[in-house]
Scaffold this motif. Structure first.
Motif, PDB file in Angstrom:
ATOM      1  N   PRO A   1      21.083  12.639  46.229  1.00  0.00           N
ATOM      2  CA  PRO A   1      21.418  11.928  47.467  1.00  0.00           C
ATOM      3  C   PRO A   1      20.225  11.095  47.925  1.00  0.00           C
ATOM      4  CG  PRO A   1      20.950  14.222  47.935  1.00  0.00           C
ATOM      5  CD  PRO A   1      20.945  14.091  46.452  1.00  0.00           C
ATOM      6  N   PRO A   2      20.454  10.083  48.750  1.00  0.00           N
ATOM      7  CA  PRO A   2      19.323   9.291  49.244  1.00  0.00           C
ATOM      8  C   PRO A   2      18.461  10.113  50.194  1.00  0.00           C
ATOM      9  CG  PRO A   2      21.367   8.628  50.319  1.00  0.00           C
ATOM     10  CD  PRO A   2      21.747   9.579  49.238  1.00  0.00           C
ATOM     11  N   GLY A   3      17.205   9.721  50.292  1.00  0.00           N
ATOM     12  CA  GLY A   3      16.315  10.398  51.224  1.00  0.00           C
ATOM     13  C   GLY A   3      15.425  11.425  50.555  1.00  0.00           C
ATOM     14  N   THR A   4      14.747  12.221  51.400  1.00  0.00           N
ATOM     15  CA  THR A   4      13.808  13.236  50.923  1.00  0.00           C
ATOM     16  C   THR A   4      14.017  14.526  51.709  1.00  0.00           C
ATOM     17  OG1 THR A   4      12.135  12.408  52.471  1.00  0.00           O
ATOM     18  CG2 THR A   4      12.057  11.548  50.228  1.00  0.00           C
ATOM     19  N   GLY A   5      15.252  15.030  51.690  1.00  0.00           N
ATOM     20  CA  GLY A   5      15.591  16.171  52.534  1.00  0.00           C
ATOM     21  C   GLY A   5      15.783  17.475  51.785  1.00  0.00           C
ATOM     22  N   ASP A   6      16.651  18.321  52.352  1.00  0.00           N
ATOM     23  CA  ASP A   6      16.859  19.671  51.852  1.00  0.00           C
ATOM     24  C   ASP A   6      17.349  19.699  50.408  1.00  0.00           C
ATOM     25  OD1 ASP A   6      16.063  20.722  54.235  1.00  0.00           O
ATOM     26  OD2 ASP A   6      18.080  21.030  55.033  1.00  0.00           O
ATOM     27  N   VAL A   7      18.285  18.822  50.072  1.00  0.00           N
ATOM     28  CA  VAL A   7      18.859  18.847  48.727  1.00  0.00           C
ATOM     29  C   VAL A   7      17.789  18.549  47.682  1.00  0.00           C
ATOM     30  CG1 VAL A   7      20.526  17.758  47.180  1.00  0.00           C
ATOM     31  CG2 VAL A   7      21.165  18.261  49.538  1.00  0.00           C
ATOM     32  N   GLN A   8      16.985  17.542  47.945  1.00  0.00           N
ATOM     33  CA  GLN A   8      15.927  17.189  46.992  1.00  0.00           C
ATOM     34  C   GLN A   8      14.959  18.351  46.796  1.00  0.00           C
ATOM     35  OE1 GLN A   8      17.072  15.268  49.391  1.00  0.00           O
ATOM     36  NE2 GLN A   8      17.399  13.198  48.605  1.00  0.00           N
ATOM     37  N   LEU A   9      14.536  18.969  47.894  1.00  0.00           N
ATOM     38  CA  LEU A   9      13.609  20.088  47.788  1.00  0.00           C
ATOM     39  C   LEU A   9      14.244  21.276  47.082  1.00  0.00           C
ATOM     40  CD1 LEU A   9      11.863  19.991  51.284  1.00  0.00           C
ATOM     41  CD2 LEU A   9      10.907  19.346  49.084  1.00  0.00           C
ATOM     42  N   SER A  10      15.505  21.545  47.389  1.00  0.00           N
ATOM     43  CA  SER A  10      16.188  22.678  46.765  1.00  0.00           C
ATOM     44  C   SER A  10      16.275  22.508  45.256  1.00  0.00           C
ATOM     45  CB  SER A  10      17.590  22.837  47.359  1.00  0.00           C
ATOM     46  OG  SER A  10      18.272  23.923  46.763  1.00  0.00           O
ATOM     47  N   ILE A  11      16.619  21.315  44.807  1.00  0.00           N
ATOM     48  CA  ILE A  11      16.759  21.078  43.369  1.00  0.00           C
ATOM     49  C   ILE A  11      15.405  21.135  42.676  1.00  0.00           C
ATOM     50  CG2 ILE A  11      17.357  19.324  41.644  1.00  0.00           C
ATOM     51  CD1 ILE A  11      19.673  18.500  43.443  1.00  0.00           C
ATOM     52  N   THR A  12      14.393  20.486  43.252  1.00  0.00           N
ATOM     53  CA  THR A  12      13.086  20.456  42.603  1.00  0.00           C
ATOM     54  C   THR A  12      12.423  21.827  42.587  1.00  0.00           C
ATOM     55  OG1 THR A  12      12.081  19.772  44.715  1.00  0.00           O
ATOM     56  CG2 THR A  12      12.672  18.041  43.150  1.00  0.00           C
ATOM     57  N   GLN A  13      12.760  22.692  43.536  1.00  0.00           N
ATOM     58  CA  GLN A  13      12.168  24.022  43.571  1.00  0.00           C
ATOM     59  C   GLN A  13      12.920  25.024  42.710  1.00  0.00           C
ATOM     60  OE1 GLN A  13      12.016  24.978  47.732  1.00  0.00           O
ATOM     61  NE2 GLN A  13      10.218  23.707  48.119  1.00  0.00           N
ATOM     62  N   ASN A  14      14.175  24.740  42.378  1.00  0.00           N
ATOM     63  CA  ASN A  14      14.990  25.710  41.657  1.00  0.00           C
ATOM     64  C   ASN A  14      15.026  25.505  40.152  1.00  0.00           C
ATOM     65  OD1 ASN A  14      16.718  27.815  43.280  1.00  0.00           O
ATOM     66  ND2 ASN A  14      16.574  26.006  44.586  1.00  0.00           N
ATOM     67  N   ILE A  15      14.908  24.268  39.700  1.00  0.00           N
ATOM     68  CA  ILE A  15      15.019  23.999  38.269  1.00  0.00           C
ATOM     69  C   ILE A  15      13.842  23.145  37.801  1.00  0.00           C
ATOM     70  CG2 ILE A  15      17.543  24.166  38.228  1.00  0.00           C
ATOM     71  CD1 ILE A  15      17.649  21.114  38.240  1.00  0.00           C
ATOM     72  N   PRO A  16      13.401  23.335  36.560  1.00  0.00           N
ATOM     73  CA  PRO A  16      12.358  22.440  36.022  1.00  0.00           C
ATOM     74  C   PRO A  16      12.931  21.064  35.742  1.00  0.00           C
ATOM     75  CG  PRO A  16      13.072  24.024  34.354  1.00  0.00           C
ATOM     76  CD  PRO A  16      13.766  24.412  35.623  1.00  0.00           C
ATOM     77  N   ILE A  17      12.258  20.040  36.194  1.00  0.00           N
ATOM     78  CA  ILE A  17      12.727  18.656  36.053  1.00  0.00           C
ATOM     79  C   ILE A  17      11.774  17.905  35.147  1.00  0.00           C
ATOM     80  CG2 ILE A  17      13.186  16.500  37.281  1.00  0.00           C
ATOM     81  CD1 ILE A  17      13.965  18.179  39.698  1.00  0.00           C
ATOM     82  N   ALA A  18      12.333  17.257  34.138  1.00  0.00           N
ATOM     83  CA  ALA A  18      11.506  16.534  33.173  1.00  0.00           C
ATOM     84  C   ALA A  18      10.914  15.265  33.780  1.00  0.00           C
ATOM     85  CB  ALA A  18      12.314  16.194  31.934  1.00  0.00           C
ATOM     86  N   GLY A  19      11.651  14.627  34.675  1.00  0.00           N
ATOM     87  CA  GLY A  19      11.144  13.406  35.267  1.00  0.00           C
ATOM     88  C   GLY A  19      12.109  12.807  36.262  1.00  0.00           C
ATOM     89  N   ALA A  20      11.579  11.938  37.123  1.00  0.00           N
ATOM     90  CA  ALA A  20      12.384  11.282  38.159  1.00  0.00           C
ATOM     91  C   ALA A  20      12.376   9.777  37.944  1.00  0.00           C
ATOM     92  CB  ALA A  20      11.837  11.607  39.548  1.00  0.00           C
ATOM     93  N   VAL A  21      13.549   9.174  38.120  1.00  0.00           N
ATOM     94  CA  VAL A  21      13.718   7.721  38.063  1.00  0.00           C
ATOM     95  C   VAL A  21      14.003   7.243  39.482  1.00  0.00           C
ATOM     96  CG1 VAL A  21      15.095   5.816  37.165  1.00  0.00           C
ATOM     97  CG2 VAL A  21      14.562   7.773  35.696  1.00  0.00           C
ATOM     98  N   ILE A  22      13.189   6.326  39.985  1.00  0.00           N
ATOM     99  CA  ILE A  22      13.351   5.808  41.341  1.00  0.00           C
ATOM    100  C   ILE A  22      14.032   4.448  41.274  1.00  0.00           C
ATOM    101  CG2 ILE A  22      12.191   5.239  43.495  1.00  0.00           C
ATOM    102  CD1 ILE A  22      11.860   8.131  42.654  1.00  0.00           C
ATOM    103  N   VAL A  23      15.127   4.309  42.017  1.00  0.00           N
ATOM    104  CA  VAL A  23      15.903   3.065  42.036  1.00  0.00           C
ATOM    105  C   VAL A  23      15.670   2.354  43.366  1.00  0.00           C
ATOM    106  CG1 VAL A  23      18.190   2.025  41.848  1.00  0.00           C
ATOM    107  CG2 VAL A  23      17.646   4.103  40.553  1.00  0.00           C
ATOM    108  N   SER A  24      15.411   1.056  43.296  1.00  0.00           N
ATOM    109  CA  SER A  24      15.220   0.283  44.518  1.00  0.00           C
ATOM    110  C   SER A  24      15.582  -1.173  44.251  1.00  0.00           C
ATOM    111  CB  SER A  24      13.768   0.375  45.000  1.00  0.00           C
ATOM    112  OG  SER A  24      13.568  -0.406  46.170  1.00  0.00           O
ATOM    113  N   THR A  25      15.954  -1.858  45.308  1.00  0.00           N
ATOM    114  CA  THR A  25      16.059  -3.313  45.243  1.00  0.00           C
ATOM    115  C   THR A  25      14.667  -3.897  45.516  1.00  0.00           C
ATOM    116  OG1 THR A  25      16.550  -3.545  47.603  1.00  0.00           O
ATOM    117  CG2 THR A  25      18.425  -3.197  46.110  1.00  0.00           C
TER     118      THR A  25
END
Length: 328
Positions: free
Chosen positions: A194-218
């Motif tokens: 989801p957009p932003g830097t809230g609960d969902v982002q923190l929950s996912i990054t703290q619960n599972i190992p993430i290989a990398g993040a892709v940032i999309v912007s205009t």
């Protein structure tokens, strides 16, 4: 005078006997204490090791309160696609990135998780409807189209039903989407955040190992401000930022082929330079991308030889290369 911080100053003040005159001189940035308490200040230099020990204990205590990262069963690598702001084409990029990974290497398996609980877009873009079936282990089976298994909150609620949930309910839903889905064997799981830097982002990054993040912007300055916040958030939680995707970079008139930079020129490239990451690719603002997304046939599968599809496949190739760089 020995160097000391505010907490140590308060400690010294508490140690002053009641009989001592409380008059003392104050200047900006410096407090002159009576001679009686100077003996306490001499001890401040020796308190550094004790403070470091206390900070380490506090860090360990905080770590015990955080969930331990646990890989998703059967998934080798998780790639999150994020943006600080909505409406920049994040979901379209996530869908076409997943399809682009498979187009570049048909031997791999790629899944797609729609973590945008409040505004799920994957069901529409992937032309999927219905409720997931359950396995014998009471796990949800992803719905599949174009060879990509997909899971989304949109499969579990009515199309037009608003999701009016508080934080705890959202966290519970994310936990189910992460842990109660039978993904089978996947080389990559692309997560549409989801957009932003809230609960969902923190929950996912703290619960599972993430290989990398892709940032999309205009390239627009307003979007870039939030994109930078998103990138900095991932850095704070130790998730590698693979790079930026500059979406809607240029509009080409279908009649005269004149190119117009509606949202500005190379804004994402300047941000990438500032952050010390690379631009994974430029995606044009094109009618074909919008139409194919709205009809549930993403451009990578419906027009695989078009310049728009090639742009997404280039992004997918850059993502794989960056993942290899990070792992090595």
């Amino acid at each position: 005078m020995a160097q000391f911080n505010y907490s140590k100053l308060l400690h010294a003040l508490r140690c002053i006997p009641q009989s001592v005159d409380s008059r003392f001189a104050c200047t900006l940035g410096r407090v002159q204490l009576p001679p009686v308490c100077c003996k306490h200040l001499i001890r401040f230099k020796s308190l550094g090791a004790a403070d470091r020990g206390l900070q380490e204990k506090q860090r360990q205590h905080m770590a015990r309160g955080l969930p331990k990262q646990k890989p998703i069963a059967g998934v080798k690598r998780v790639i999150v696609v994020a943006s600080g702001k909505g409406g920049v084409g994040k979901s379209t990029t996530a869908v076409n990135l997943a399809l682009g990974l498979m187009a570049n290497d048909p031997s791999i398996s790629v899944g797609l998780l729609d973590a945008d609980v409040y505004g799920p877009s994957v069901p529409k873009m992937m032309n999927l409807k219905g409720n997931p079936e359950l396995t014998d282990n009471n796990l949800m089976r992803p719905l599949v189209n174009f060879g990509v298994p997909c899971m989304s909150m949109g499969f579990l609620v009515e199309d037009v039903a608003p999701i009016v949930w508080r934080g705890l309910m959202v966290m519970s839903a994310i936990e189910k989407l992460l842990r109660q889905v039978d993904w089978g064997r996947l080389d990559y799981l692309v997560v549409d955040m989801p957009p932003g830097t809230g609960d969902v982002q923190l929950s996912i990054t703290q619960n599972i190992p993430i290989a990398g993040a892709v940032i999309v912007s205009t390239p627009q300055d307003i979007a870039l401000l939030d994109a930078r916040r998103g990138a900095e958030m991932f850095r704070k939680v130790n998730v590698p930022v693979l790079g930026l995707v500059q979406n809607m970079s240029v509009f080409q008139c279908p009649k005269c082929n004149h190119q117009t930079h509606i949202f500005g020129t190379d804004g994402a490239r300047e941000l990438a330079h500032t952050l010390g990451v690379e631009v994974l690719g430029d995606i044009p603002l094109h009618l074909n991308i919008r139409e194919t997304s709205d009809t549930g046939r993403p451009v990578v599968v419906s027009s695989p030889d078009s310049p728009e599809a090639e742009a997404y496949k280039k992004v997918a190739a850059s993502v794989v290369r960056r993942l290899e760089d990070c792992s090595s």
